[in-house]
Every structure is written in structure tokens, then in C-alpha cells.
Design a protein around this motif. Sequence first.
Motif, PDB file in Angstrom:
ATOM      1  N   UNK A   1      13.010  33.615 123.557  1.00 17.08           N
ATOM      2  CA  UNK A   1      13.278  33.927 122.262  1.00 17.08           C
ATOM      3  C   UNK A   1      13.626  35.172 121.977  1.00 17.08           C
ATOM      4  N   UNK A   2      12.751  36.341 122.309  1.00 18.50           N
ATOM      5  CA  UNK A   2      12.951  37.540 121.869  1.00 18.50           C
ATOM      6  C   UNK A   2      14.161  38.134 122.441  1.00 18.50           C
ATOM      7  N   UNK A   3      14.632  37.988 123.641  1.00 15.83           N
ATOM      8  CA  UNK A   3      15.826  38.637 124.191  1.00 15.83           C
ATOM      9  C   UNK A   3      17.095  38.011 123.635  1.00 15.83           C
ATOM     10  N   UNK A   4      17.137  36.601 123.685  1.00 13.69           N
ATOM     11  CA  UNK A   4      18.244  36.120 122.994  1.00 13.69           C
ATOM     12  C   UNK A   4      18.784  36.608 121.561  1.00 13.69           C
ATOM     13  N   UNK A   5      17.452  36.341 120.832  1.00 19.01           N
ATOM     14  CA  UNK A   5      17.709  36.742 119.264  1.00 19.01           C
ATOM     15  C   UNK A   5      18.051  38.299 119.306  1.00 19.01           C
ATOM     16  N   UNK A   6      17.262  39.153 120.318  1.00 16.57           N
ATOM     17  CA  UNK A   6      17.878  40.645 120.105  1.00 16.57           C
ATOM     18  C   UNK A   6      19.127  40.675 120.521  1.00 16.57           C
ATOM     19  N   UNK A   7      19.896  40.168 121.637  1.00 15.42           N
ATOM     20  CA  UNK A   7      20.937  40.576 121.877  1.00 15.42           C
ATOM     21  C   UNK A   7      22.054  39.849 120.758  1.00 15.42           C
ATOM     22  N   UNK A   8      21.796  38.710 120.286  1.00 17.03           N
ATOM     23  CA  UNK A   8      22.651  38.108 119.473  1.00 17.03           C
ATOM     24  C   UNK A   8      23.077  38.744 118.057  1.00 17.03           C
ATOM     25  N   UNK A   9      21.437  39.001 117.675  1.00 15.79           N
ATOM     26  CA  UNK A   9      21.245  39.570 116.166  1.00 15.79           C
ATOM     27  C   UNK A   9      22.003  41.097 116.197  1.00 15.79           C
ATOM     28  N   UNK A  10      21.367  41.856 117.367  1.00 14.50           N
ATOM     29  CA  UNK A  10      21.669  43.443 117.321  1.00 14.50           C
ATOM     30  C   UNK A  10      23.142  43.278 117.317  1.00 14.50           C
TER      31      UNK A  10
END
Lengths: 310, 439
Positions: free
Chosen positions: A93-102
Motif C-alpha cells: 500500500x505504502x510504496x505504491x501510493x508513495x511512488x505514484x503520488x509523490x
Amino acid sequence: MTAVDQSTRPAVVARRRPGGARPGGGRSAMSYGFVALYAALTVAFGILPTLYAVYLAFTTGEGGFAGLDNFTKVIGDFRFLPAVGHVAFYLVIWLVSLVVLVTLLAIVVHTIRWRWLSSSLRLIFYLPGALAGASSVLLWLFVLDPTASPVGGLLRFLGLDSFVQVIVPGNLPPIFAIIAFWTGAGGWIVIMYGALNNISPDVIEAARIDGAGTVQIAWHIQLPLLRKWISYMGIMSLAAGTQLFVEPQLLSQASNAVVPNDYSLNQLAYQYAFQQNDFNGAAAISLLLLVIALVLSAFFVMRGGLFETD
Amino acid sequence: MAGVMAVVLALTGCGGGGGDDSSAGSYGFAQAAQDDKAEITVWVDADRTGAVDAFKKAHPDVPVKVVTYDGSANGSNSFRTKMQLFDRAGNGWPDVVFSTQNNDAAWASQKSNGKQAFAAVLSDGLIPQATLDGFTPGSLNPCTVDGKVYCLRNDLAQVVLWYNKSLLGKFGYSVPTTWQEYQALGEKVAREHPGYIVGTVGDAWTPEVFFWASKCQANNITGPKSVTVNTDSTECKRAASMLDTLIKNGTTPNISVFTPEFVKKYSGKVLVMPGPAWYAGAIFNNPQSLNVGKGELGVAAPPAWQGEPAVTGNVGGGTWFISSHSKNLKAAAKFAEFVTTADDYQVNVAPGYPAYAAAADKWIKKQESSGYYATDLQAIVKAGTEIWDGWGSGIFSQEAIWAKTMTPGIAGGKNLVDLLPQWQTAIKNQAQVDGYTVK
């Protein structure tokens, strides 16, 4: 795409030292000095403890050789697989959202023409990250409690009337991911912004003349050139994420153990060392974590071309 | 009590080995070289600093160094953690330690990784037998492993039935004497006065209040490393189904008494509440909490299950340990004896109900003369002798197990009766991890 690749070359070449000349002697001594400090700290606080953990993981409490007993013991522990699952789910959850959103936010902020808006947005993104880890989790304890939360209305709208309902096990991975994103994303947005600034304006200009819109530029030019930075962010965040500890530990104390104190692998290692007086089992868990993190990091390095020189 | 002792004695030799070789020192464990002038180091939590002050006043000749720590509270387990680190270092142990928990004897009495057990045996001459006999019967059970006593109990935390006398009078209800009446009262309150409550299930000690008092075999510690767990019994099911009814009708909310939420929603709404002796000062007579006014709070005997003699549970109650590594056992023993038995501390200063019987009587009289309570406090004294001995003090925390397996289940609207098997599995798993043989 080939046209773009061609056009990036000059910019990159220009960054190299002409003729690859060796730097001056004074500067090289200085650089050795810097590296030596770093190396000394790495040995003292990274490599030696790791070696000690390896020694502990293969010995018994009395100091005899244990073979793989410690590993079979911790993997057979009823808390081990759930903890692996928790950490893995949280990481995804965290890595995907981090990479995409950042990446998305950095590109959006970068395209804003008004300087004041762009810089104030970056400041706003960055602020939560300026709070140290534990204190930001404490802040979240209030946010998550519907009776004290500034967004209590939203929580109640979601059907969550009490703190206990908010922190039921199923909600924890997204909660930890949100907390981690909130504390960690701002710094990365600033870094990505810097990386975007590094892309030569000539390239963007050329693309525009060729008729590329904002989205196409982002997709075909900015993203490929950001690849290294994104994989760097991935590795650093992965290393931090596999060591999930502070958030569940504080939530566990704040909720009087409703959030279990053996939720993550790192917590389980802590339980082994200090609840069961089994430092060998704790070391075995730490080694397993290290191996997992190394394998995943290697994957990122390969995919992201992190060590490729231009 | 005597029966349990016999059983425990019969169970010697089931792994681990309790005390040390009794040839090793005059008190039944290997001693360090003694020096009667040596300073003793004492670890206490913030609430117990008064005990140290009282001792210093009474014995100015004994040099005492005080270290304040968290008392191992809220599952921090710091007492054990720190002692294990000293074990690894081979020095640094404090001479006397106070713990807010009552299950530390389970590990402190045992050798660990080949290192000598931290706790000194107290019942082999270090503390006079007459002193040990002066404690309320059963109060030293949590300190007793394999028939030897390893700590002195500071206070008792027997569960009684607290009630609001003026509210009960206003609604025309009477104090329930059995759990059946208690459930009926809860159902009546839900119908006639919704919003008022008869207890809570939101705290980690819910099993110690309701299931212990129902003789549920969830925590039957039968030896230093053996436990029997059976939550499938009638005793467990009756408590669970009673709570299911009261949770559904809203009279026992799933909210911890120590949350702002509880104070906000239920100030002035607590009709009756089964809970430990220390609820008086911690919740009722506390301006930060429910702040029940003078002359309103009554206390009654814990309810019995119809046709059975009343037994009750216990929630915490601190303990004092003497280190087996102490270089001045005489002074350490003097200190531990003083803080648990002397009126200077237990009657005049201590906030909780003393475990030492003579001090307890005086403490109760003092509380009664304060005029705060609406009734006398004899129910507390009686309950102190009625704590059921089939619920032990193992290394693992029953509270932590309940909190992580049952509390979220209740929050998700599940029935406690259906959760009982899950609870049993969780207890068994945790016990095994901590090296127990589980039946």
C-alpha cells in the motif's frame, strides 16, 4: 522516443569532466576524509552489529552452536507469518501510493507557473515531515480518536464511533501507510522537484516544438529521466518500511494493547529479546528482515538502473 | 490456598527448576559477599516514592539510593527487560524492586539462559515466617512458585461491586447480590433508563473482573512452566453470554474507563460497576474522571453465581522483590518488610488496599472515617479473602491477549460466546511461546 534519447545526450555529456581528468590532490584528500568518516560510522553502527547479529542467530542462549534452530523456531512461531503478512501488506500500500503520488505531486507542482504558489505548496508538503517520527505518531493518536479528532465527523460518517473501532486489525495497514505517507512524502516531493529542475530546459523545449503536451512531456520525458530517483526513493522507503516499529508500538501502548505489540516483524524481534529473553531468536528475525530487504533492494537497483553511470 | 500449595508442591520437577540449590547460602540461594554497611539501591515507580521517604524517616541509618522507573506498567515489561540486561552484563542489579504487575514472580523465580534467578527466596529465612503469615490469606499466591515465596505483595486489587447509592435509590433498584440479578438489572436499566450503565468491557482486565469471578479456567497455572486452559466450560460460557446480553443492550460499553470518551459519555451515568478496589481513587473519587460526589458511592460484596459461594477476581496489585544478587540482604529485607507492613507507609500514605492484613484493617478504618463513602467498606475486606485461586499469574499477560483478540471482536459486533475458542487458542499459543507446557 529515439529522438528524445539523442537529444538528452549533449546535456549529459556536458556534465562530465572534460577528458576525465583526475581531480587535484587536495580535493582527493578531502574526499577521502569525508568517506573515512562515513566508513567508520558504517563499520561501528552498521557492519559490526550485523556481524554480532549473525553470531547470535547461529548460537544458543548459552553460547553453543545452534545451526538453523533459531530460524526454524521463529518461523514456526504463531506470530511470525501474520507479522510478515502485516508488513508486506503495509509495504505494498505504502510504496505504491508513495511512488505514484509523490511523482505526480512533484510534476504538478513543477508545472505551476506562479513561483509563490509552487514554493508555498512545497513548504506545506514538507512541514509534516519536519516532525520527528514518534511525535507525529502521537499527533495521529488524536486524529484517529473520533472523540478528539479534528476530522471526527468524517470518521463518524464512515461508521467509526470509537477509537477501538478505528484501529481494528483490518484498518491498520492503511492507517500506518497514511501516517508514513504523511510524515515521509513531503521530503521526497522536494527531492523530486530538484530532480525535475535538473532536466535540461532544452529537452522540454524541443519536445514542445515537436508538439508534445504537458502530459506527454511528463510521461515520455520527465518520468524516464526520473527513473533513478524513483528507484532511490523506493529503496530508501523499503528499508524504512520493512522496519515498521514506531507506529504500531505507540498505537499499541495508546490503545492499551488492542493494537497488538507483535504486529510487525521488528516488534516481534523486540518481543523475543525483551519479553522472552531470547536474543538469539531476535537476531534470527533481524537477519531474515535484512535478507528480505536486500533482495528487494537488489530488485529496485536492477530495475531502476541506479548504479548506471551516464 | 493450602490445597493449591499441596498441588504446586506435588508438581515439583516439571522443568525449569525453581529455587537454587539450598546448600548454597543460608537463605536457599547463592549469595554475593555480604556487607551490612553497603548502600541499597531501590527501584520504585512515581507513586511509591512515598514509601521510600517513610523508610528513610524511620531508618535514617540505612543508606538508600532511589531510582524511579515506570514500574513495568502498561505492558512495558521494563522490570524484566532491565534485569535481563543486567544478567547479560553480570552486574548492576538493584537490591529491591517495586513492580506494578503481579505476575513477575513467574520469571524472576526462574533461571534464565543459565543465569541465577533474579528474585531472592523470601520464605527460607530471609523474611520471618511470622511476617509472611500476616499477609491476607491468598495475597501471596502470585508471589509463590513451587511453594516458595519470591516477593511481598504491596496492595490487593480484589474486585468488588461499586454502586451509586443515590442513583439506585432514585430509580428504585436494589443492589444485585448474584450475577443473575446483575444481568436482570442491566436489562431493566436498558429498558427504563437507556444511557445508564452497569459496567464496562472496554478494558484489558475485563477477563479478570468477569471471567475470573465466574471460575473460568482460562489461566490455570499449575506449575512453574505448565498451564491448563479450557474456555469451553459452563463457567466461561455463562459469563460470556451474560456480557453478550449487556453489550448488545448498551449497559456495558466497550470503552476503557481511562479514556476521555468514557468520562464524557458516562459521568453521572454509572449505576453499578464491578471493578477492583483501586477504582475508588482512580475513577470515582477523582476530579479528572467520574468525580462522584461525597456520600454517593457505595460498595457491595462481589456478586455470586446463584447457588455457589461468592468468589472474585483481582486486577493487579503491586509487588516488592529482593535481588538474589544483593550485597546487603539484611538491609534489603528490612526495607521490603517495612514498606509492605509498617503503618508509616501502608496506613498513612499508601493509596491502595494493603495486602498486609493488620495494615489493611487500619487503612479501611481510615478510609471510612473520611466520610466520602455512602456505605462502610467491609465488603472490600471480605472480598480480599475471596479471590479465586484457580486463576494464576503466568509470565504472559492475559490482559494483552484479551485486548488483541477479544476487544476488536466486540467492536466488530461479534458474540463473546463465539469468540471463546479463539480466546483459548490465543492463550495457548502465547503460553507455548513463553515456554509453557499447555493442557
